[in-house]
Design an enzyme around this catalytic site. Structure first.
Site, PDB file in Angstrom:
ATOM      1  N   ASP A   1      56.887  66.462 -45.972  1.00  0.00           N
ATOM      2  CA  ASP A   1      57.129  65.282 -46.806  1.00  0.00           C
ATOM      3  C   ASP A   1      58.714  65.172 -47.434  1.00  0.00           C
ATOM      4  O   ASP A   1      59.191  64.149 -47.572  1.00  0.00           O
ATOM      5  CB  ASP A   1      56.317  65.574 -48.065  1.00  0.00           C
ATOM      6  CG  ASP A   1      56.648  66.743 -49.121  1.00  0.00           C
ATOM      7  OD1 ASP A   1      57.158  67.889 -48.203  1.00  0.00           O
ATOM      8  OD2 ASP A   1      56.400  66.670 -50.200  1.00  0.00           O
TER       9      ASP A   1
ATOM     10  N   GLU B   1      56.586  75.011 -36.125  1.00  0.00           N
ATOM     11  CA  GLU B   1      58.028  74.932 -36.107  1.00  0.00           C
ATOM     12  C   GLU B   1      58.655  76.125 -35.218  1.00  0.00           C
ATOM     13  O   GLU B   1      59.739  75.874 -34.582  1.00  0.00           O
ATOM     14  CB  GLU B   1      58.665  75.246 -37.837  1.00  0.00           C
ATOM     15  CG  GLU B   1      58.405  73.916 -38.503  1.00  0.00           C
ATOM     16  CD  GLU B   1      57.072  73.963 -39.225  1.00  0.00           C
ATOM     17  OE1 GLU B   1      56.728  73.147 -39.959  1.00  0.00           O
ATOM     18  OE2 GLU B   1      56.306  75.058 -38.755  1.00  0.00           O
TER      19      GLU B   1
ATOM     20  N   HIS C   1      57.161  72.042 -54.830  1.00  0.00           N
ATOM     21  CA  HIS C   1      56.392  72.838 -53.929  1.00  0.00           C
ATOM     22  C   HIS C   1      57.423  73.144 -52.814  1.00  0.00           C
ATOM     23  O   HIS C   1      58.518  72.685 -52.741  1.00  0.00           O
ATOM     24  CB  HIS C   1      55.390  72.090 -53.206  1.00  0.00           C
ATOM     25  CG  HIS C   1      55.910  70.748 -52.651  1.00  0.00           C
ATOM     26  ND1 HIS C   1      56.272  69.579 -53.468  1.00  0.00           N
ATOM     27  CD2 HIS C   1      55.532  70.440 -51.364  1.00  0.00           C
ATOM     28  CE1 HIS C   1      56.232  68.666 -52.640  1.00  0.00           C
ATOM     29  NE2 HIS C   1      56.264  69.109 -51.497  1.00  0.00           N
ATOM     30  N   HIS C   2      57.080  74.286 -52.018  1.00  0.00           N
ATOM     31  CA  HIS C   2      58.025  74.993 -50.970  1.00  0.00           C
ATOM     32  C   HIS C   2      59.342  75.676 -51.509  1.00  0.00           C
ATOM     33  O   HIS C   2      60.118  75.844 -50.653  1.00  0.00           O
ATOM     34  CB  HIS C   2      58.275  73.764 -49.892  1.00  0.00           C
ATOM     35  CG  HIS C   2      57.350  73.128 -49.027  1.00  0.00           C
ATOM     36  ND1 HIS C   2      56.250  73.522 -48.963  1.00  0.00           N
ATOM     37  CD2 HIS C   2      57.293  72.057 -48.419  1.00  0.00           C
ATOM     38  CE1 HIS C   2      55.428  72.633 -48.317  1.00  0.00           C
ATOM     39  NE2 HIS C   2      55.875  71.762 -48.064  1.00  0.00           N
TER      40      HIS C   2
ATOM     41  N   GLY D   1      64.684  88.431 -26.774  1.00  0.00           N
ATOM     42  CA  GLY D   1      63.524  89.286 -26.266  1.00  0.00           C
ATOM     43  C   GLY D   1      62.439  88.733 -27.155  1.00  0.00           C
ATOM     44  O   GLY D   1      61.540  89.850 -27.419  1.00  0.00           O
TER      45      GLY D   1
ATOM     46  N   ASP E   1      49.924  87.320 -20.129  1.00  0.00           N
ATOM     47  CA  ASP E   1      48.719  86.952 -20.718  1.00  0.00           C
ATOM     48  C   ASP E   1      48.815  87.253 -22.242  1.00  0.00           C
ATOM     49  O   ASP E   1      48.278  86.678 -23.265  1.00  0.00           O
ATOM     50  CB  ASP E   1      47.377  87.563 -20.367  1.00  0.00           C
ATOM     51  CG  ASP E   1      47.588  89.112 -20.203  1.00  0.00           C
ATOM     52  OD1 ASP E   1      48.604  89.636 -20.152  1.00  0.00           O
ATOM     53  OD2 ASP E   1      46.344  89.576 -19.922  1.00  0.00           O
TER      54      ASP E   1
ATOM     55  N   ASN F   1      47.492  90.685 -16.660  1.00  0.00           N
ATOM     56  CA  ASN F   1      47.420  92.271 -16.307  1.00  0.00           C
ATOM     57  C   ASN F   1      46.772  93.209 -17.629  1.00  0.00           C
ATOM     58  O   ASN F   1      47.015  94.050 -17.998  1.00  0.00           O
ATOM     59  CB  ASN F   1      48.801  93.024 -16.210  1.00  0.00           C
ATOM     60  CG  ASN F   1      49.981  92.568 -17.006  1.00  0.00           C
ATOM     61  OD1 ASN F   1      49.581  91.894 -18.210  1.00  0.00           O
ATOM     62  ND2 ASN F   1      51.168  92.471 -16.715  1.00  0.00           N
TER      63      ASN F   1
ATOM     64  N   GLU G   1      54.727  96.929 -23.093  1.00  0.00           N
ATOM     65  CA  GLU G   1      54.854  98.035 -24.246  1.00  0.00           C
ATOM     66  C   GLU G   1      53.904  99.172 -23.634  1.00  0.00           C
ATOM     67  O   GLU G   1      54.167 100.451 -24.244  1.00  0.00           O
ATOM     68  CB  GLU G   1      54.066  97.242 -25.588  1.00  0.00           C
ATOM     69  CG  GLU G   1      54.368  95.963 -25.628  1.00  0.00           C
ATOM     70  CD  GLU G   1      55.903  95.880 -26.321  1.00  0.00           C
ATOM     71  OE1 GLU G   1      56.510  97.020 -26.362  1.00  0.00           O
ATOM     72  OE2 GLU G   1      56.452  94.929 -26.950  1.00  0.00           O
TER      73      GLU G   1
END
Length: 569
Positions: A34, A57, A120-121, A418, A449, A477, A483
């Site tokens: 808004d 965003e 608000h916000h 990254g 994936d 995979n 990781e």
């Protein structure tokens, strides 16, 4: 410039978008809220400008990043507080990786701010500048507009800073100022985007570099990320042509020089380089480093092992020769001056050395399960001139190093920042930029994936805008392989919920699309030899089936180094 505006005044909101249109920024990314709705009305007043309308965003910030890497500048519009904060991870990545981006935030009216209304916000404390302050550290400059008499100049300044320095800038635009009028004649004076000239003392720096060249018998050139970001690709090519020195790139510098250039030797990543590349770079007696960003993943965990101290670093706003730093000496002008004179300084004893040979594509039985090494070996033959290739942090960003790019190819990755999932949004921005420049240019995404699950909604934006020039390779995979290799090989926190990837384009209501799944070497070979598949006439989703711990060899080595660094006291 002859005025094209029939009225003597334009609204401040239209002024902003007209300025961007003058610089060929014709897609605006973001979400409505808004406090920015009246501003977004002005997008439609500018001929040929469009509002992308992203899914969230963060994705919009990623898309603005991808667009800017193709066109040199982009614009992101968010709303006060909740919207702008959601975008900041993406803005931070643009700052880290030198990407020019104008972040425009619709903020509450000046009277609401003065009264410290509990809107608000807000954080409920009457502080309307807190979010602006949060953005300060990841912005080249900022402007929180409040005075209409100087607002156009502040907008021009921010746009110039974003473009020249290739960093994000922040503009807070109060909702009540959008429709205030400013003289349309201001638009007749183009924004000055020229770099300021180097100081006369910079000539001495170039002379010092020339003397080092005259003493070197085994020099090389190393091209890194900021050569691309700060528009020095042509200077790099001219320097290589003028000297005939061997040239290498870093992972972030890939596509910084045509990979068809006869003097290109490959990609240098410290200890993770091929033996031939490692030897050629580290035995050099002079290294001309253009636009370096010496991050861990870009350097093989800081494993550069130069045998010489004769290293010259060209940066966007300074130079470094050995241990001496020269602030304010900009690399673009310094390179141009060096190119004019360097050929007369080359050591007579210098003999151009043979560049390392490229690896030949792998071969495998057609029924052999598909592997990362086979994929990255074969995909080079499918790439074509002009492709825009986007690779996600993880197996893709490491695997692409092994591939060969045809001429006029642009590579997009986020090796320094990254943020996983970045590439899905960046692909949207790159695809929309390609639509504006040349719709026949293919935009090719390689994403895991796991990373896909963070930003998958942005595929909807591709479908909305009929980005039929896009190829979405999903490397399946079964979770977060990068990781797993660093830590937690069998830990459940590296698992993900499996998705039916080949249902996504239908889910997002794509009009023209194709789904393909490949799991063997033969299926991949057949796909890459299919001429219809190579034609960018529809959005394509290609699911590439790989085993859970299969990864490029350089990623396996990097993961071991990263785990060791993480555990150091």
């Amino acid at each position: 410039m002859v005025s094209t505006y029939p009225e003597s005044e334009v609204t401040l909101g239209r002024y902003l978008f007209e300025r961007l249109h003058q610089l060929k920024v014709d897609t605006i990314f973001g979400l409505p809220g808004d406090f920015n709705l009246s501003l977004l009305d002005k997008v439609y007043e500018v001929p040929d400008m469009r509002w992308a309308g992203n899914a969230n965003e963060l994705n919009a910030a990623y898309a603005a990043d991808g667009y800017s890497r193709i066109k040199g500048l982009s614009c992101l519009v968010t709303t006060f507080g909740v919207g702008e904060l959601s975008a900041l991870n993406g803005v931070g990545g643009a700052y880290a990786e030198h990407v020019g981006l104008l972040h425009v935030v619709g903020v509450p009216s000046i009277s609401s701010q003065a009264k410290q209304l509990l809107l608000h916000h807000t954080l409920g404390n009457g502080d309307f500048t807190v979010f602006h302050r949060m953005s300060n550290s990841i912005s080249q400059t900022t402007a929180f507009l409040s005075d209409i008499s100087i607002a156009p100049g502040q907008i021009d300044r921010c746009i110039r800073e974003a473009y020249v320095h290739q960093r994000p800038v922040y503009v807070g635009l109060p909702a009540n100022m959008v429709d205030l009028k400013v003289p349309s004649s201001l638009l007749e004076t183009p924004i000055d985007l020229k770099l300021k000239q180097n100081d006369p003392e910079a000539q001495e720096v170039v002379e010092t570099v020339s003397k080092l060249v005259s003493q070197a018998t085994n020099p090389i050139i190393l091209v890194d990320a900021c050569a691309l970001r700060h528009n020095c690709k042509e200077e790099v090519k001219q320097l290589v042509d003028a000297t005939n020195f061997q040239v290498f790139t870093t992972p972030m510098g890939k596509s910084g020089i045509s990979e068809s250039h006869p003097r290109l030797g490959g990609v240098y990543v410290g200890t993770m380089s091929s033996p031939q590349v490692k030897k050629a770079v580290e035995n050099a007696d002079l290294i001309l480093s253009v636009g370096s960003l010496l991050s861990d993943f870009n350097t093989g965990s800081f494993s550069y092992s130069y045998k010489t101290k004769n290293v010259v670093e060209f940066h966007s706003d300074y130079m470094k020769i050995r241990q001496a730093t020269f602030p304010g000496v900009q690399m673009k002008e310094a390179l141009q001056q060096l190119i004019k004179r360097v050929s007369s300084y080359i050591n007579p004893s210098y003999i151009p050395t043979r560049v390392p040979k490229r690896k030949q594509p792998l071969k495998a039985p057609s029924e052999a399960p598909l592997t990362q090494e086979y994929l990255w070996s074969k995909v080079s033959g499918w790439f074509r001139e002009g492709d825009i290739i986007v690779t996600e942090t993880g197996t893709s960003a490491f695997g692409i190093i092994q591939s060969h790019f045809p001429s006029n190819t642009i590579g997009i990755s986020q090796v320094l920042w990254g943020s996983i999932g970045f590439t899905v949004g960046a692909t949207v921005g790159a695809a929309m930029a390609a639509q504006e420049i040349d719709p026949s240019r293919r935009v090719i995404l390689f994403v895991g994936d796991g990373s896909l699950q963070l930003t998958v909604q942005e595929i909807s934006t591709l479908c909305k805008w009929d980005c039929n020039n896009t190829y979405l390779y999903v490397l399946n995979n079964d979770g977060y392989t990068i990781e797993r290799l660093i830590h937690g090989k069998s830990a459940s926190y590296n698992d993900i919920q499996p998705w039916n990837h080949l249902s996504l384009l239908r889910l997002f209501n794509a009009k023209k699309y194709q789904n393909v799944r490949v799991s063997t070497a033969g299926e991949l070979d057949s796909l890459f030899s299919d001429k219809k598949f190579a034609s960018p006439d529809r959005i394509r989703m290609i699911e590439v089936m790989l085993s859970r711990l299969d990864a490029p060899a350089n990623l396996v080595a990097q993961a071991k180094l990263s785990e060791r660094v993480n555990l150091e006291n």
